[in-house]
Motif scaffolding. Structure first.
Motif, PDB file in Angstrom:
ATOM      1  N   ASP A   1      75.104 -57.538 160.909  1.00 29.45           N
ATOM      2  CA  ASP A   1      76.262 -56.710 160.547  1.00 29.45           C
ATOM      3  C   ASP A   1      77.506 -57.557 160.268  1.00 29.45           C
ATOM      4  O   ASP A   1      78.352 -57.187 159.446  1.00 29.45           O
ATOM      5  CB  ASP A   1      76.579 -55.693 161.661  1.00 29.45           C
TER       6      ASP A   1
ATOM      7  N   ARG B   1      81.905 -49.512 161.598  1.00 33.05           N
ATOM      8  CA  ARG B   1      82.061 -50.966 161.501  1.00 33.05           C
ATOM      9  C   ARG B   1      83.217 -51.334 160.562  1.00 33.05           C
ATOM     10  O   ARG B   1      83.842 -52.362 160.711  1.00 33.05           O
ATOM     11  CB  ARG B   1      80.786 -51.617 160.927  1.00 33.05           C
TER      12      ARG B   1
ATOM     13  N   ARG C   1      71.292 -57.611 165.444  1.00 30.24           N
ATOM     14  CA  ARG C   1      72.059 -56.651 164.644  1.00 30.24           C
ATOM     15  C   ARG C   1      73.504 -57.133 164.477  1.00 30.24           C
ATOM     16  O   ARG C   1      74.090 -56.995 163.405  1.00 30.24           O
ATOM     17  CB  ARG C   1      72.029 -55.289 165.328  1.00 30.24           C
TER      18      ARG C   1
ATOM     19  N   ARG D   1      72.078 -44.427 159.833  1.00 28.28           N
ATOM     20  CA  ARG D   1      70.825 -44.136 160.535  1.00 28.28           C
ATOM     21  C   ARG D   1      70.096 -42.969 159.850  1.00 28.28           C
ATOM     22  O   ARG D   1      68.880 -42.969 159.700  1.00 28.28           O
ATOM     23  CB  ARG D   1      71.108 -43.752 161.995  1.00 28.28           C
TER      24      ARG D   1
ATOM     25  N   ARG E   1      77.007 -60.007 156.680  1.00 29.78           N
ATOM     26  CA  ARG E   1      76.766 -59.483 155.332  1.00 29.78           C
ATOM     27  C   ARG E   1      78.021 -59.627 154.473  1.00 29.78           C
ATOM     28  O   ARG E   1      79.146 -59.637 154.994  1.00 29.78           O
ATOM     29  CB  ARG E   1      76.298 -58.017 155.400  1.00 29.78           C
TER      30      ARG E   1
ATOM     31  N   ARG F   1      76.241 -48.598 150.113  1.00 35.42           N
ATOM     32  CA  ARG F   1      77.569 -48.455 150.744  1.00 35.42           C
ATOM     33  C   ARG F   1      78.508 -47.662 149.831  1.00 35.42           C
ATOM     34  O   ARG F   1      79.268 -46.827 150.285  1.00 35.42           O
ATOM     35  CB  ARG F   1      78.184 -49.820 151.080  1.00 35.42           C
TER      36      ARG F   1
HETATM   37  O1   DC Z   1      76.947 -47.688 165.112  1.00 31.44           O
HETATM   38  P1   DC Z   1      75.461 -47.609 164.954  1.00 31.44           P
HETATM   39  O2   DC Z   1      74.724 -48.497 165.903  1.00 31.44           O
HETATM   40  O3   DC Z   1      74.958 -46.197 165.008  1.00 31.44           O
HETATM   41  O4   DC Z   1      75.166 -48.150 163.448  1.00 31.44           O
HETATM   42  C1   DC Z   1      73.857 -48.372 162.965  1.00 31.44           C
HETATM   43  C2   DC Z   1      73.866 -49.385 161.824  1.00 31.44           C
HETATM   44  O5   DC Z   1      74.518 -48.821 160.679  1.00 31.44           O
HETATM   45  C3   DC Z   1      74.648 -50.672 162.109  1.00 31.44           C
HETATM   46  O6   DC Z   1      73.823 -51.666 162.674  1.00 31.44           O
HETATM   47  C4   DC Z   1      75.178 -51.089 160.762  1.00 31.44           C
HETATM   48  C5   DC Z   1      75.291 -49.801 159.995  1.00 31.44           C
HETATM   49  N1   DC Z   1      76.684 -49.327 159.888  1.00 31.44           N
HETATM   50  C6   DC Z   1      77.466 -49.869 158.900  1.00 31.44           C
HETATM   51  O7   DC Z   1      77.031 -50.773 158.199  1.00 31.44           O
HETATM   52  N2   DC Z   1      78.732 -49.419 158.697  1.00 31.44           N
HETATM   53  C7   DC Z   1      79.243 -48.442 159.460  1.00 31.44           C
HETATM   54  N3   DC Z   1      80.478 -48.006 159.240  1.00 31.44           N
HETATM   55  C8   DC Z   1      78.470 -47.889 160.516  1.00 31.44           C
HETATM   56  C9   DC Z   1      77.188 -48.359 160.700  1.00 31.44           C
END
Ligand code: DC
Length: 222
Positions: free
Chosen positions: A186, A132, A182, A41, A189, A111
């Motif tokens: 998520d 995630r 989302r 974010r 991908r 990433r």
């Molecule tokens: O947990 P969150 O809703 O604050 O995360 C926001 C976005 O960040 C989520 O939609 C995907 C990405 N994200 C990610 O790809 N890998 C992570 N470890 C944490 C978040």
């Protein structure tokens, strides 16, 4: 990577409760807390403010390499997020920031740049890492792995209550649509998709209170 410092990897979709639960556990253990969603974010927020477009991979990586993020955990409230010396907790919680984060998160170069930053958070006496891909990619050797989930409707309602209490003008139906979009992005991908690690304990929090979830994870860690 330090293989002795304990890590509790707490993964799951948006609204599964991992932020709230993760901070309670970090305070109980006296461990560090990593809100990896805030990193994505935060990068999205920086990009928006500095006019770096979501498809400008080099620009995003340059921002990621210089981003300094601190999570200030506080009892009874969300962690305060400081980026490059500025507290921007509320700006980062907006649904728009979440959507933007989800758009830049699939880029492999982004990433990779953020991976180093996350691994540097593993410090004694321990780390609760929420995200995630904490158990699958960032800390595959974590001693404890928990994957929290809940129905999309319940997660949307939790997000609605959280944003409402922060003074955001939100619409429950739109929030549900956004959470579902989302989830799809998520989970589908190619790079580090949202999914439980093979050795994670999966916990459905739909019908559980915060205290019940905390108690179950404490049982596991103890
Ligand atoms: O947990 P969150 O809703 O604050 O995360 C926001 C976005 O960040 C989520 O939609 C995907 C990405 N994200 C990610 O790809 N890998 C992570 N470890 C944490 C978040």
């Amino acid at each position: 990577m330090n293989s002795i410092t304990p890590v509790l990897a707490l993964d799951g979709p948006s609204g599964s409760g991992k932020g709230t639960i993760g901070q309670i556990l970090a305070l109980k253990f006296g461990w560090y807390y990593l809100d990896s969603g805030a990193i994505y974010r935060g990068l999205a927020w920086l990009a928006q403010n500095q006019d770096v477009k979501a498809d400008d991979v080099e620009g995003l990586v340059a921002l990621a390499d210089t981003m300094k993020l601190i999570c200030h955990v506080q009892e009874g409230d969300v962690a305060q997020i400081e980026i490059n010396g500025q507290i921007i907790t509320d700006e980062l919680r907006s649904d728009e920031a979440g959507q933007l984060a989800s758009e830049i998160a699939p880029i492999p170069e982004v990433r990779a740049a953020l991976l180093k930053m996350q691994r540097r958070c593993r410090k004694a006496p321990g780390l609760v890492a929420d995200g995630r891909d904490m158990g699958t990619t960032v800390f595959p050797d974590a001693q404890f792995k928990v994957y929290l989930t809940a129905s999309a409707e319940i997660r949307a309602k939790r997000r609605f209550d959280q944003l409402k209490s922060k003074g955001f003008d939100v619409n429950l139906a739109r929030l549900l649509e956004s959470i579902q979009a989302r989830d799809v992005r998520d989970s589908s991908r190619a790079e580090s998709p949202l999914k439980p690690a093979g050795d994670a304990i999966v916990l459905d929090t739909s019908e559980l209170s915060i205290d019940e979830v905390v108690a179950r994870i404490l049982d596991l860690v103890n």
